[in-house]
Design a protein around this motif. Structure first.
Motif, PDB file in Angstrom:
ATOM      1  N   ASP A  17      51.102  37.082  37.537  1.00 22.43           N
ATOM      2  CA  ASP A  17      49.759  37.103  38.063  1.00 22.43           C
ATOM      3  C   ASP A  17      49.768  37.129  39.628  1.00 22.43           C
ATOM      4  OD1 ASP A  17      48.201  37.845  36.222  1.00 22.43           O
ATOM      5  OD2 ASP A  17      46.838  35.939  36.455  1.00 22.43           O
ATOM      6  N   VAL A  21      48.907  39.940  43.398  1.00 24.83           N
ATOM      7  CA  VAL A  21      48.312  39.564  44.448  1.00 24.83           C
ATOM      8  C   VAL A  21      49.062  39.732  45.868  1.00 24.83           C
ATOM      9  CG1 VAL A  21      46.975  37.649  45.982  1.00 24.83           C
ATOM     10  CG2 VAL A  21      46.668  37.972  43.396  1.00 24.83           C
ATOM     11  N   ARG A  24      49.350  43.559  46.777  1.00 26.34           N
ATOM     12  CA  ARG A  24      47.990  44.002  47.277  1.00 26.34           C
ATOM     13  C   ARG A  24      48.286  43.617  48.840  1.00 26.34           C
ATOM     14  NH1 ARG A  24      44.335  42.331  42.565  1.00 26.34           N
ATOM     15  NH2 ARG A  24      43.840  40.387  43.446  1.00 26.34           N
ATOM     16  N   THR A  46      43.826  49.148  46.365  1.00 25.55           N
ATOM     17  CA  THR A  46      43.181  49.065  44.937  1.00 25.55           C
ATOM     18  C   THR A  46      44.358  49.836  43.702  1.00 25.55           C
ATOM     19  OG1 THR A  46      41.073  49.174  45.878  1.00 25.55           O
ATOM     20  CG2 THR A  46      41.083  49.631  43.384  1.00 25.55           C
ATOM     21  N   SER A  49      46.791  47.793  43.155  1.00 25.28           N
ATOM     22  CA  SER A  49      46.754  46.519  42.452  1.00 25.28           C
ATOM     23  C   SER A  49      46.630  47.226  40.755  1.00 25.28           C
ATOM     24  CB  SER A  49      45.110  46.137  42.717  1.00 25.28           C
ATOM     25  OG  SER A  49      44.928  44.794  42.022  1.00 25.28           O
ATOM     26  N   GLU A  50      46.094  48.154  40.621  1.00 29.76           N
ATOM     27  CA  GLU A  50      46.068  48.844  39.268  1.00 29.76           C
ATOM     28  C   GLU A  50      47.642  49.072  38.476  1.00 29.76           C
ATOM     29  OE1 GLU A  50      43.588  49.184  37.197  1.00 29.76           O
ATOM     30  OE2 GLU A  50      41.863  48.975  38.970  1.00 29.76           O
ATOM     31  N   ARG A  53      49.623  45.867  38.170  1.00 33.89           N
ATOM     32  CA  ARG A  53      49.195  45.083  36.943  1.00 33.89           C
ATOM     33  C   ARG A  53      49.732  46.078  35.512  1.00 33.89           C
ATOM     34  NH1 ARG A  53      44.276  45.295  37.619  1.00 33.89           N
ATOM     35  NH2 ARG A  53      43.800  43.215  38.485  1.00 33.89           N
ATOM     36  N   LEU A 105      40.399  48.936  30.738  1.00 32.32           N
ATOM     37  CA  LEU A 105      39.408  50.171  30.665  1.00 32.32           C
ATOM     38  C   LEU A 105      40.198  51.514  30.527  1.00 32.32           C
ATOM     39  CD1 LEU A 105      37.020  48.707  33.626  1.00 32.32           C
ATOM     40  CD2 LEU A 105      36.748  48.845  30.929  1.00 32.32           C
TER      41      LEU A 105
ATOM     42  N   ASP B  20      41.503  36.173  47.546  1.00 32.11           N
ATOM     43  CA  ASP B  20      41.873  37.172  46.624  1.00 32.11           C
ATOM     44  C   ASP B  20      42.255  36.679  45.343  1.00 32.11           C
ATOM     45  OD1 ASP B  20      43.201  39.659  46.181  1.00 32.11           O
ATOM     46  OD2 ASP B  20      44.336  39.476  47.948  1.00 32.11           O
ATOM     47  N   LEU B  21      41.362  37.125  44.399  1.00 37.45           N
ATOM     48  CA  LEU B  21      41.441  36.644  42.959  1.00 37.45           C
ATOM     49  C   LEU B  21      42.755  37.363  42.066  1.00 37.45           C
ATOM     50  CD1 LEU B  21      37.921  37.091  41.765  1.00 37.45           C
ATOM     51  CD2 LEU B  21      38.853  34.981  42.297  1.00 37.45           C
ATOM     52  N   HIS B  22      43.458  36.112  41.544  1.00 31.94           N
ATOM     53  CA  HIS B  22      44.436  36.250  40.519  1.00 31.94           C
ATOM     54  C   HIS B  22      43.609  36.666  39.197  1.00 31.94           C
ATOM     55  CE1 HIS B  22      47.513  33.396  42.374  1.00 31.94           C
ATOM     56  NE2 HIS B  22      47.029  34.146  43.243  1.00 31.94           N
ATOM     57  N   ASP B  23      44.139  37.319  38.227  1.00 33.50           N
ATOM     58  CA  ASP B  23      43.704  37.802  37.181  1.00 33.50           C
ATOM     59  C   ASP B  23      43.225  36.560  36.284  1.00 33.50           C
ATOM     60  OD1 ASP B  23      44.176  40.315  37.862  1.00 33.50           O
ATOM     61  OD2 ASP B  23      45.433  40.943  36.410  1.00 33.50           O
ATOM     62  N   GLN B  24      44.226  35.565  36.399  1.00 39.39           N
ATOM     63  CA  GLN B  24      43.932  34.273  35.639  1.00 39.39           C
ATOM     64  C   GLN B  24      42.509  33.663  36.313  1.00 39.39           C
ATOM     65  OE1 GLN B  24      44.878  32.950  32.770  1.00 39.39           O
ATOM     66  NE2 GLN B  24      46.343  34.875  32.846  1.00 39.39           N
ATOM     67  N   ASP B  56      39.272  46.039  41.938  1.00 39.46           N
ATOM     68  CA  ASP B  56      39.956  46.943  40.999  1.00 39.46           C
ATOM     69  C   ASP B  56      39.280  47.062  39.644  1.00 39.46           C
ATOM     70  OD1 ASP B  56      40.845  44.599  39.721  1.00 39.46           O
ATOM     71  OD2 ASP B  56      42.760  45.063  40.376  1.00 39.46           O
ATOM     72  N   SER B  57      39.742  47.661  38.568  1.00 38.56           N
ATOM     73  CA  SER B  57      39.086  47.678  37.383  1.00 38.56           C
ATOM     74  C   SER B  57      39.060  46.438  36.567  1.00 38.56           C
ATOM     75  CB  SER B  57      39.972  48.642  36.616  1.00 38.56           C
ATOM     76  OG  SER B  57      41.081  48.255  35.952  1.00 38.56           O
ATOM     77  N   PHE B  58      40.139  45.474  36.950  1.00 35.79           N
ATOM     78  CA  PHE B  58      39.964  43.961  36.107  1.00 35.79           C
ATOM     79  C   PHE B  58      39.002  43.288  36.910  1.00 35.79           C
ATOM     80  CE2 PHE B  58      41.794  39.916  35.082  1.00 35.79           C
ATOM     81  CZ  PHE B  58      42.141  39.977  33.753  1.00 35.79           C
ATOM     82  N   ILE B  59      38.727  43.333  38.190  1.00 33.00           N
ATOM     83  CA  ILE B  59      37.703  42.502  38.510  1.00 33.00           C
ATOM     84  C   ILE B  59      36.421  43.114  38.290  1.00 33.00           C
ATOM     85  CG2 ILE B  59      36.852  41.726  40.684  1.00 33.00           C
ATOM     86  CD1 ILE B  59      39.608  41.761  41.836  1.00 33.00           C
TER      87      ILE B  59
END
Lengths: 138, 129
Positions: A17, A21, A24, A46, A49-50, A53, A105, B20-24, B56-59
């Motif tokens: 994870d 970050v 980014r 952005t 980031s996609e 992931r 999504l 800056d947010l991690h997915d977790q 992004d799409s996750f956030i």
């Protein structure tokens, strides 16, 4: 298009994870160095980031490479994402809005493609995936 | 992993995302908010993203999830302070944030919740007394 830049390419491992970050941040730093507009910085970060992931979740991890590029008077940021995962069996499907193989999504590939100027996808079932994107200054 | 703090102001829970947010961290925030709404009986949630430089799409999906979740607890959610560059990028990415209420800034977000009958401070306490 040539690679340029005093900073040189930056390679980042994508295994967790936090790495998404870090990718980014690397892309943002590079986008600021080549003086992309704030909106274009936001778009390319952005997209990165996609894609980072995707590399983590669908590719089982991999490598990101972030660098400055030059084409005549234009400068840009190039980011590529490589994994040795299962590859993408149906590209048309994978690039369609709303289609997802996971719990997402389904905007990762199709959406990030709209956010950049160059989008190259190289994949083979069983042979991994490499996605390269470029965003140019205007 | 960094946890995003949730503040309670009367009947409203305020989440201000400053990292800056991690997915977790995103997933943890969803769970923490559900717990907190249920524990406090809050009727409104404000998520301030004025310090967030990419969604992004996750956030983006987190906003929709939090909005649906809070509805199950009879609470309304407002996302406030989206930066213009983030908004432009979201639209191009194809994320429409259906069902997520937004406001320009924190003040307007609070006004929307007040308009929905969600009180702050004394109003909330009086109603719940």
């Amino acid at each position: 298009m040539t690679t340029a830049g005093s900073a040189g390419p930056e390679e980042l491992r994508i295994a967790a994870d936090e790495d998404v970050v870090r990718v980014r941040q690397a892309v943002r730093n590079c986008a600021q160095r080549v003086r992309l507009s704030l909106v274009d910085q936001t778009k390319v970060v952005t997209a990165a980031s996609e894609l980072a992931r995707n590399t983590l979740i669908h590719g089982g991890g991999g490598l990101a490479r972030v660098e400055e590029v030059v084409d005549g008077r234009r400068r840009g940021v190039r980011a590529s994402f490589h994994d040795e995962g299962p590859g993408i069996p149906d590209l048309t499907l994978a690039l369609a809005d709303g289609w997802s193989s996971g719990s997402g999504l389904g905007l990762g590939l199709s959406g990030s493609r709209r956010l950049v100027d160059v989008f190259e996808l190289d994949t083979e079932p069983g042979g991994g995936t490499t996605v390269t994107v470029v965003k140019w200054t205007r | 992993m960094e946890r995003v703090p949730i503040l309670k102001i009367g009947g409203i829970l305020l989440v201000s995302i400053q990292v800056d947010l991690h997915d977790q961290s995103v997933l943890a925030l969803q769970e923490d908010l559900a717990e907190k709404i249920s524990a406090t009986g809050a009727h409104g949630v404000v998520i301030d993203i004025s310090a967030v430089d990419i969604v992004d799409s996750f956030i983006g999906r987190m906003f929709a999830t939090i909005a649906s979740l809070s509805r199950l607890f009879d609470a309304d959610t407002v996302v406030v302070g989206m930066r213009p560059a983030v908004a432009i990028t979201l639209v191009e990415l194809g994320l429409t944030l259906d069902g997520v209420r937004t406001a320009l800034d924190l003040e307007r977000g609070m006004e929307i919740l007040r308009g929905l009958g969600v009180g702050t401070g004394a109003t909330f306490d009086a109603r719940d007394a």
